[in-house]
Design a protein around this motif. Structure first.
Motif, short mmCIF file in Angstrom:
data_model
loop_
_atom_site.label_atom_id
_atom_site.label_comp_id
_atom_site.label_asym_id
_atom_site.label_seq_id
_atom_site.Cartn_x
_atom_site.Cartn_y
_atom_site.Cartn_z
N ILE A 12 68.58 -7.34 -56.22
CA ILE A 12 69.25 -8.64 -56.18
C ILE A 12 68.38 -9.72 -56.84
CG2 ILE A 12 70.22 -10.42 -54.67
CD1 ILE A 12 71.87 -8.02 -54.40
N SER A 13 67.07 -9.67 -56.61
CA SER A 13 66.23 -10.71 -57.22
C SER A 13 66.31 -10.61 -58.74
CB SER A 13 64.79 -10.61 -56.73
OG SER A 13 64.20 -9.41 -57.13
N LYS A 14 66.40 -9.40 -59.23
CA LYS A 14 66.49 -9.24 -60.68
C LYS A 14 67.83 -9.77 -61.21
CE LYS A 14 65.28 -6.20 -64.38
NZ LYS A 14 65.00 -4.85 -64.84
N THR A 17 68.05 -13.52 -61.14
CA THR A 17 67.18 -14.08 -62.17
C THR A 17 67.87 -14.05 -63.54
OG1 THR A 17 65.18 -13.44 -61.03
CG2 THR A 17 65.00 -13.74 -63.41
N GLN A 18 68.47 -12.91 -63.82
CA GLN A 18 69.12 -12.77 -65.13
C GLN A 18 70.24 -13.79 -65.29
OE1 GLN A 18 69.69 -8.57 -64.83
NE2 GLN A 18 68.16 -8.13 -66.42
N GLY A 23 68.59 -15.12 -69.05
CA GLY A 23 67.81 -14.08 -69.74
C GLY A 23 66.44 -14.57 -70.19
N GLN A 24 66.15 -15.86 -70.03
CA GLN A 24 64.85 -16.41 -70.46
C GLN A 24 63.94 -16.57 -69.25
OE1 GLN A 24 64.24 -17.25 -73.89
NE2 GLN A 24 66.07 -15.95 -73.96
N GLN A 150 79.60 -17.28 -59.16
CA GLN A 150 79.21 -17.37 -57.75
C GLN A 150 77.72 -17.67 -57.58
OE1 GLN A 150 80.12 -15.00 -54.53
NE2 GLN A 150 82.15 -14.38 -55.23
N ILE A 151 76.92 -17.05 -58.42
CA ILE A 151 75.47 -17.23 -58.28
C ILE A 151 75.08 -18.67 -58.63
CG2 ILE A 151 73.22 -16.45 -59.16
CD1 ILE A 151 74.62 -14.46 -57.30
#
Length: 864
Positions: A12-14, A17-18, A23-24, A150-151
DNA sequence: GCAAGGTC
């Protein structure tokens, strides 16, 4: 501002983050090889973000040194012993990481899963971070799917942690520890002292609120098998033989009696004699031809993988999960712990199917899907909003053994779910013979579709000749035949997974562990009959359960009800109807009382265990050659087709248990045995009696209460006594008995026979009639309460639709004053998601009515 | 030497 985001797990953290970084981002490794820290600038708010994670719970409750050693105190003292949340060694690196990251952050944003456990993990994270920086601002991001919109929304509109949910979980963890430790120590020490075969201190006789009901299911079924007495029934066997295209060959059509079979010989004989003395012909009353489908499988959840895998691959659920976990780590499978059986609308099927194109076994099928045969998978009803259904993420060809079989199953299931339903042509011929109805069903498979890649499902042609309405014929055979009911099977692991799932014992991730526990604790033995594995309680397992049952405890330790009460109290804490301390106190009082009774009557357990271990201890060695171990019903079940009677008698010789645990002396087993069954009528002849001659009537079996007549009463539909029939349609339920209305058109009544049996035995609750709620009673502090804190009332859905007849609980107030409380009767109580809860819900329980708090997909309920 | 719940 510097925001520290902490997710529940690395994946989930990955993902977040994306999405948030576009992506940066830069990556820092930590002392834990699975945990990474990601840094980036969040473009929308110009904040500096660090995203990291924990790995599930950070802490586990434990006693202090004063109570930790087994002989440090009386086990009863554990109920009142202080408990502290400790961080195990394996989690220390994770704790240090978030501690260090929090020092530099202004805000802590918690990104754990949106469930009770997630809220609790959030509170664990909060504690660590506040130790690092007292002034840190703590928020919680709420999201239900890893999709960009959502994120972003969650990051920009964080809410507060839901303390009530975290409290409920904390209370549960403390109770589980205290109750488990107290009972385990008490019963282990007592049995080691008093039963010779258990005296070795390595023999831990554990008690747990999940493992004991799990054992209870196995023992209950074993008892059902053992107490089973076959009953004779009668039915009319009718066939028509016609010349076939090949000379000398006859084509036989078997017609099934609409009444199924009767348990009263006299009634069957009267009907039969009327038929054969009339001299009239059978007449074709109706011919129905229609297209039929065999539905492709649903997307795969963890529980379904365990059930199907154990049934089809004959592997233990725990083993299947372990393999799936390994394949996930190797990048071949998606995350294997998921409750979701629907794919996201944006799911990229094409590239995943592409990856399977080179496989020698199913590559061709994958190609055909890409070339136009693709059909979107069906949607199931479950979505945990965290993970997609289990599917292959890459192709692998060098697997061997069980790994290969598990991967193959998952891949074939995925491809099958992306294919089309199988199509067939079904013909049903109904005939009337002297007022009695018979029917025959034929099937022609037109398109195999998903079946081509999914050999685990069977659907085969069953051709019957052409008949025309009004056509008359003389049946070739019309006989009154008898059959016998067959004993139920012992539980398979798949059955047990389903029972636990249905009764709310364990979660998808822990069900397999609980089964494994009762096996490693030697309460249950895995026993093979052919390739099918059955679960058989050990002498120790039966002895324990029977001993406790003899104590007359109101709420038996081996039944799911206690766990359900814990669950209900958790819901009450989540709803603000109860505090954490109230829940702990109430549960502790209940368990303390049970503990005292159990301890005071423990001689019953000792005697029972001793009896089973010593009296039956050598049962297996003493009686070789009885292969009845599995109790395997051969699938003919109650159908009584006139071939060999009791199903499942294995070839001579002992079934072997590959699990070498059988060497341990305390796990001797008692094989279900019918050799001393003197109430059994003489075996029926294997040859059918000659045509039109009623068979000689066997000695009628003694009347047994509640065996077939289900509580000595007939099963009734809305029109009167229901009739029992057998599924003849080619399907997973073929051969299964059910009860239905005898009239045409009738009231539509339908009940599976095994559900009725289960309900009557009270051992295994049936689906719908089973209630998770308590009926209101004089002392109803535990009854189902609505959000006005009133005792909820149970109602039945009247509206036409798939839920008609289903029961639910709502606020007892009249329409205008009714609060928004709603729960299905046949589903475990659940905490309402915090975001849906009206603000007034927390606190003393007062709540303004009229707020719809629950998104309900069935649309059956909308208040206000 | 005890539980059950997360997750790797």
């Amino acid at each position: 501002m510097h925001v520290l985001c902490v997710a529940e797990k690395p994946s989930i953290s990955k993902s977040i983050t994306q999405i948030l970084s576009g992506g940066q981002f830069s990556t820092r490794s930590t002392a834990n090889k699975f945990v990474k820290n990601y840094d980036f600038e969040y473009y929308f708010t110009n904040d500096y973000y660090t995203v990291t994670c924990v790995s599930g719970h950070l802490t586990t409750p434990d006693f202090f040194d004063t109570h930790r050693k087994w002989n440090s105190c009386d086990p009863f003292d554990l109920f009142e012993a202080p408990v502290q949340a400790t961080i195990p060694e394996t989690s220390k690196s994770i704790e240090r990481n978030i501690f260090n990251e929090a020092k530099n952050a202004d805000m802590l944003m918690i990104w754990t899963d949106c469930d009770r456990e997630g809220e609790h993990i959030g509170s664990e994270i909060e504690k660590v971070c506040k130790r690092a920086k007292r002034t840190i601002n703590v928020k919680r991001a709420r999201f239900s799917a890893i999709i960009a919109q959502q994120i972003h929304n969650a990051a920009q509109h964080p809410v507060n942690l839901d303390r009530a949910q975290a409290d409920a979980v904390e209370a549960r963890t403390i109770l589980d520890l205290k109750v488990g430790a107290a009972f385990t120590r008490m019963q282990t020490l007592a049995l080691q002292r008093q039963v010779k075969k258990i005296e070795d201190e390595k023999n831990v006789v554990s008690y747990g609120p999940c493992q004991f009901p799990t054992l209870g299911f196995v023992v209950a079924r074993y008892k059902d098998v053992q107490t089973f007495r076959p009953e004779t029934f009668w039915f009319i066997y009718l066939t028509l033989s016609q010349p076939s295209s090949s000379p000398g060959d006859a084509r036989e059509t078997r017609f099934t009696w609409r009444r199924g079979h009767l348990f009263e010989y006299d009634a069957a004989l009267v009907i039969y004699e009327m038929m054969i003395t009339s001299g009239s012909l059978a007449r074709v009353a109706k011919v129905t031809k229609k297209e039929t489908k065999k539905w492709k499988p649903l997307p795969l959840t963890t529980v379904e993988l365990q059930k199907a895998g154990s049934r089809l691959l004959k592997l233990a659920p725990k083993k299947i999960l372990d393999i799936a976990e390994k394949l996930y780590q190797q990048g071949y499978l998606s995350y294997p712990r998921t409750e979701t059986d629907q794919f996201d609308p944006q799911f990229d099927f094409a590239s995943l199917i592409d990856k399977q194109k080179d496989d020698p076994a199913w590559g061709g099928f994958a190609v055909s899907l890409s070339d136009g045969d693709f059909s979107r998978p069906r949607n199931g009803k479950n979505n945990d909003k965290a993970h997609p259904p289990i599917h292959p993420t890459g192709h692998v060809s060098n697997l061997i053994g069980d790994d290969k079989r598990v991967y193959e199953f998952i891949t074939r299931r995925f491809l099958a779910s992306c294919s089309k339903d199988a199509l067939g042509w079904q013909t049903t011929v109904e005939i009337d013979y002297e007022g009695e109805e018979f029917y025959a069903t034929g099937l022609t498979v037109l398109e195999k579709n998903y079946l081509l890649v999914f050999p685990y499902d069977k659907w085969v042609d069953n051709n019957i000749p052409d008949f025309e309405k009004g056509e008359e014929f003389q049946p070739s055979v019309c006989e009154l035949r008898d059959g016998q009911t067959t004993r139920p099977n012992l539980l398979t692991e798949a059955d047990l997974v389903a029972l636990m799932d249905k009764n709310g014992i364990g979660t998808d991730a822990t069900i397999a562990q609980h089964i494994d526990t009762i096996v490693t604790r030697n309460y249950v033995i895995e026993r093979y009959e052919g390739a099918t594995k059955y679960l058989l309680p050990s002498t120790l397992g039966i002895g324990l359960v029977e001993g406790y049952n003899q104590m007359g405890l109101e709420k038996s330790l081996d039944k799911p009800i206690l766990r359900r009460e814990t669950e209900r109290r958790m819901v009450q804490v989540c709803n603000g109807q109860k505090s954490k301390q109230e829940m702990i106190n109430q549960s502790l009082e209940q368990y303390k009382e049970m503990f005292m009774i159990a301890k005071g009557n423990f001689d019953k357990v000792v005697t029972s265990v001793r009896n089973y271990l010593e009296r039956h201890g050598d049962a297996e060695q003493g009686r070789p050659g009885d292969g009845q171990g599995g109790g395997g019903n051969n699938g003919e079940g109650y159908h009584g087709s006139g071939t060999a009677g009791r199903g499942g008698r294995a070839p001579e010789g002992r079934s072997t248990d590959p699990a070498s645990r059988a060497a341990v002396p305390i796990i001797d087993i008692i094989i279900p045995d019918d050799s001393d069954d003197d109430s059994q009528p003489p075996p029926r002849t294997s040859k059918p009696p000659s045509a039109r001659q009623p068979p000689k009537r066997p000695t009628p079996p003694p009347k047994l209460p509640a065996s077939r007549n289900h509580d000595s009463g007939q099963i009734h539909c809305n029109c009167g006594p229901a009739v029992q029939r057998t599924v003849v349609k080619e399907s997973a339920s073929k051969g299964r008995l059910f009860w239905t209305c005898p009239n045409k058109p009738g009231c539509g009544f339908f009940k599976w026979d095994d559900d009725v049996t289960e309900l009557c035995n009270k051992a295994i609750p049936a689906k719908r009639p089973f209630s998770y709620r308590q009926e209101p009673s004089a002392n109803d502090s535990e009854s189902c309460r609505c959000r006005c804190n009133l005792t909820a009332v149970r109602k039945t859905v009247q509206k036409e639709g798939q839920n008609k007849g289903r029961m639910f609980w709502i606020c007892p107030n009249s329409d205008a004053a009714r609060c928004s409380f709603f729960e299905w009767d046949d589903e475990p109580p659940r905490a309402e998601p915090a975001h849906d809860r009206p603000p007034a819900a927390s606190g003393s329980g007062g709540n303004k009515p009229g707020t719809c708090f629950k998104c309900n997909e069935e649309g059956h309920w909308a208040n206000g």
